[in-house]
Design a protein around this motif. Sequence first.
Motif, PDB file in Angstrom:
ATOM      1  N   LEU A   1       2.233   6.902   6.182  1.00  0.00           N
ATOM      2  CA  LEU A   1       3.733   6.918   6.143  1.00  0.00           C
ATOM      3  C   LEU A   1       4.249   8.026   5.019  1.00  0.00           C
ATOM      4  O   LEU A   1       5.228   8.436   5.087  1.00  0.00           O
ATOM      5  N   VAL A   2       3.441   7.964   3.874  1.00  0.00           N
ATOM      6  CA  VAL A   2       3.675   8.771   2.944  1.00  0.00           C
ATOM      7  C   VAL A   2       3.654  10.236   3.173  1.00  0.00           C
ATOM      8  O   VAL A   2       4.468  11.163   2.770  1.00  0.00           O
ATOM      9  N   LEU A   3       2.554  10.671   3.836  1.00  0.00           N
ATOM     10  CA  LEU A   3       2.121  12.035   3.902  1.00  0.00           C
ATOM     11  C   LEU A   3       3.198  12.661   5.183  1.00  0.00           C
ATOM     12  O   LEU A   3       3.484  14.001   4.833  1.00  0.00           O
ATOM     13  N   VAL A   4       3.681  12.118   6.053  1.00  0.00           N
ATOM     14  CA  VAL A   4       4.125  12.401   6.983  1.00  0.00           C
ATOM     15  C   VAL A   4       5.798  12.588   6.783  1.00  0.00           C
ATOM     16  O   VAL A   4       6.467  13.232   7.418  1.00  0.00           O
ATOM     17  N   LYS A   5       6.391  12.001   5.680  1.00  0.00           N
ATOM     18  CA  LYS A   5       7.802  12.133   5.336  1.00  0.00           C
ATOM     19  C   LYS A   5       8.170  13.403   5.090  1.00  0.00           C
ATOM     20  O   LYS A   5       9.122  13.767   5.708  1.00  0.00           O
ATOM     21  N   PRO A   6       7.493  14.273   4.182  1.00  0.00           N
ATOM     22  CA  PRO A   6       8.204  15.770   4.094  1.00  0.00           C
ATOM     23  C   PRO A   6       8.123  16.491   5.382  1.00  0.00           C
ATOM     24  O   PRO A   6       8.733  17.443   5.457  1.00  0.00           O
ATOM     25  N   LEU A   7       7.095  16.236   6.393  1.00  0.00           N
ATOM     26  CA  LEU A   7       7.074  16.965   7.679  1.00  0.00           C
ATOM     27  C   LEU A   7       8.306  16.701   8.497  1.00  0.00           C
ATOM     28  O   LEU A   7       8.775  17.426   9.222  1.00  0.00           O
ATOM     29  N   MET A   8       8.669  15.266   8.400  1.00  0.00           N
ATOM     30  CA  MET A   8      10.045  15.038   9.044  1.00  0.00           C
ATOM     31  C   MET A   8      11.270  15.808   8.687  1.00  0.00           C
ATOM     32  O   MET A   8      12.277  15.609   9.432  1.00  0.00           O
ATOM     33  N   ALA A   9      11.015  16.247   7.438  1.00  0.00           N
ATOM     34  CA  ALA A   9      12.326  16.853   6.771  1.00  0.00           C
ATOM     35  C   ALA A   9      12.396  18.175   7.452  1.00  0.00           C
ATOM     36  O   ALA A   9      13.392  19.104   7.403  1.00  0.00           O
ATOM     37  N   LYS A  10      11.155  18.927   7.913  1.00  0.00           N
ATOM     38  CA  LYS A  10      11.248  20.215   8.576  1.00  0.00           C
ATOM     39  C   LYS A  10      11.003  20.437   9.999  1.00  0.00           C
ATOM     40  O   LYS A  10      11.398  21.277  10.698  1.00  0.00           O
TER      41      LYS A  10
ATOM     42  N   MET B   1       0.903  -1.112  -0.097  1.00  0.00           N
ATOM     43  CA  MET B   1       0.101   0.004   0.010  1.00  0.00           C
ATOM     44  C   MET B   1       0.679   1.312   0.028  1.00  0.00           C
ATOM     45  O   MET B   1       0.492   2.184  -0.670  1.00  0.00           O
ATOM     46  N   VAL B   2       1.901   1.226   0.946  1.00  0.00           N
ATOM     47  CA  VAL B   2       2.867   2.403   0.854  1.00  0.00           C
ATOM     48  C   VAL B   2       3.431   2.538  -0.519  1.00  0.00           C
ATOM     49  O   VAL B   2       3.435   3.733  -0.982  1.00  0.00           O
ATOM     50  N   MET B   3       3.939   1.486  -1.132  1.00  0.00           N
ATOM     51  CA  MET B   3       4.383   1.942  -2.692  1.00  0.00           C
ATOM     52  C   MET B   3       3.268   2.455  -3.609  1.00  0.00           C
ATOM     53  O   MET B   3       3.605   3.340  -4.397  1.00  0.00           O
ATOM     54  N   ILE B   4       2.237   1.712  -3.499  1.00  0.00           N
ATOM     55  CA  ILE B   4       1.048   2.459  -4.459  1.00  0.00           C
ATOM     56  C   ILE B   4       0.654   3.717  -4.187  1.00  0.00           C
ATOM     57  O   ILE B   4       0.557   4.578  -5.129  1.00  0.00           O
ATOM     58  N   VAL B   5       0.605   4.192  -2.754  1.00  0.00           N
ATOM     59  CA  VAL B   5       0.243   5.765  -2.491  1.00  0.00           C
ATOM     60  C   VAL B   5       1.441   6.355  -2.970  1.00  0.00           C
ATOM     61  O   VAL B   5       1.308   7.632  -3.344  1.00  0.00           O
ATOM     62  N   ALA B   6       2.795   6.016  -2.619  1.00  0.00           N
ATOM     63  CA  ALA B   6       3.714   6.762  -3.019  1.00  0.00           C
ATOM     64  C   ALA B   6       3.735   7.068  -4.388  1.00  0.00           C
ATOM     65  O   ALA B   6       4.231   8.251  -4.707  1.00  0.00           O
ATOM     66  N   TYR B   7       3.496   6.026  -5.327  1.00  0.00           N
ATOM     67  CA  TYR B   7       3.798   6.150  -6.569  1.00  0.00           C
ATOM     68  C   TYR B   7       2.383   7.170  -7.143  1.00  0.00           C
ATOM     69  O   TYR B   7       2.885   7.884  -7.917  1.00  0.00           O
TER      70      TYR B   7
ATOM     71  N   PHE C   1      15.574   9.506   8.478  1.00  0.00           N
ATOM     72  CA  PHE C   1      16.727   8.963   8.149  1.00  0.00           C
ATOM     73  C   PHE C   1      16.803   7.829   6.946  1.00  0.00           C
ATOM     74  O   PHE C   1      17.632   7.588   6.236  1.00  0.00           O
ATOM     75  N   VAL C   2      15.174   7.218   6.951  1.00  0.00           N
ATOM     76  CA  VAL C   2      15.259   6.344   5.894  1.00  0.00           C
ATOM     77  C   VAL C   2      13.878   6.653   5.111  1.00  0.00           C
ATOM     78  O   VAL C   2      13.074   7.506   5.770  1.00  0.00           O
ATOM     79  N   ASN C   3      13.742   6.088   4.072  1.00  0.00           N
ATOM     80  CA  ASN C   3      12.492   6.200   3.187  1.00  0.00           C
ATOM     81  C   ASN C   3      11.308   5.457   3.876  1.00  0.00           C
ATOM     82  O   ASN C   3      11.416   4.579   4.526  1.00  0.00           O
ATOM     83  N   SER C   4      10.056   5.914   3.368  1.00  0.00           N
ATOM     84  CA  SER C   4       8.926   5.484   4.143  1.00  0.00           C
ATOM     85  C   SER C   4       8.571   3.796   3.599  1.00  0.00           C
ATOM     86  O   SER C   4       8.117   2.922   4.528  1.00  0.00           O
ATOM     87  N   SER C   5       9.008   3.569   2.452  1.00  0.00           N
ATOM     88  CA  SER C   5       9.004   2.040   2.149  1.00  0.00           C
ATOM     89  C   SER C   5       9.840   1.026   3.113  1.00  0.00           C
ATOM     90  O   SER C   5       9.391  -0.057   3.427  1.00  0.00           O
TER      91      SER C   5
END
Length: 291
Positions: free
Chosen positions: A169-178, A108-114, A241-245
């Motif tokens: 997991l996909v939506l929260v990734k950019p927030l973790m960079a900030k 599901m993470v892969m499908i959403v991220a794509y 430090f690592v990607n959501s996948s």
Amino acid sequence: MPGKIKIHSVLLFVTLIYGANYTVAKFVMPEYLEPFGFIVFRIILGTLLFWIFSAVTGADKIKSRKDFGLLFLCGLFGVAANQLLFFKGLSLTNPINGSVIMTTSPIMVMIVAYALGKEGITVKKIIGVLIGALGAYLLLTKDGVSLSEGTFLGDLLILLNGSSYAVYLVLVKPLMAKYKAITVIKWVFLFGGIIAFPFGISELSAVDWASIPVSIWFCIAYVILAATFLVYLLNVWSLKFVNSSLVGSYIYLQPVFATLVAVAFRDDQLDVFTVLYSMVIMLGVYLVSQK
């Protein structure tokens, strides 16, 4: 940046905690707390813990309305929908089935991220999705398709829960960079609690707290302190430090721990078809997780 061994050790520790959570939470529901009431109680206490931890350690200020909107969506998919679906589904199925169904989450993470343009897709990943979907279908329909009997409805809700968590997991990734991890998670839980509150307040208000034995209080404490506070905090930390996948792929170790705990403490039975279909799902997840 911390070393690879430290990051993977944290992710493995999180997987251990959550693998045991399937059985621990099952002891509480539905005899002592109904699923939605348990979730509201869990989110309220979890939110308090995160905000107290934030006050002690320090947190960032949110920089824009857009980020608040993203935090709200993370609260919707990562806390409210995710946990409501998970606990309701777990109350209607067994820990082994629930943990196996959750292994579809990396797919599901892969499908959403794509779909959101965050990650690419390959022929191998497509094959992995198809194999994983076949395994999930076989496991879901193993005992027949019925909304009133067996584990089908519970398994289906767990599958939807995994999809919801994948979006998070996909939506929260950019927030973790900030922002700091605690900044993100305290707002995610606050918004998730506001959304979930109407669904569970009636069940929570009906709980007979005096009848809950000490052993069940220990189970409740485990769900709140370990499977909520530690798991969410460590997961969002690792996403810096690592990607959501990669974070999502650790979920397919959960059935191993969940099965060991369920068989040891609940006398659950592990049949050959569950093992076979689990291997099909894990093959699909493996292919999806490959670069």
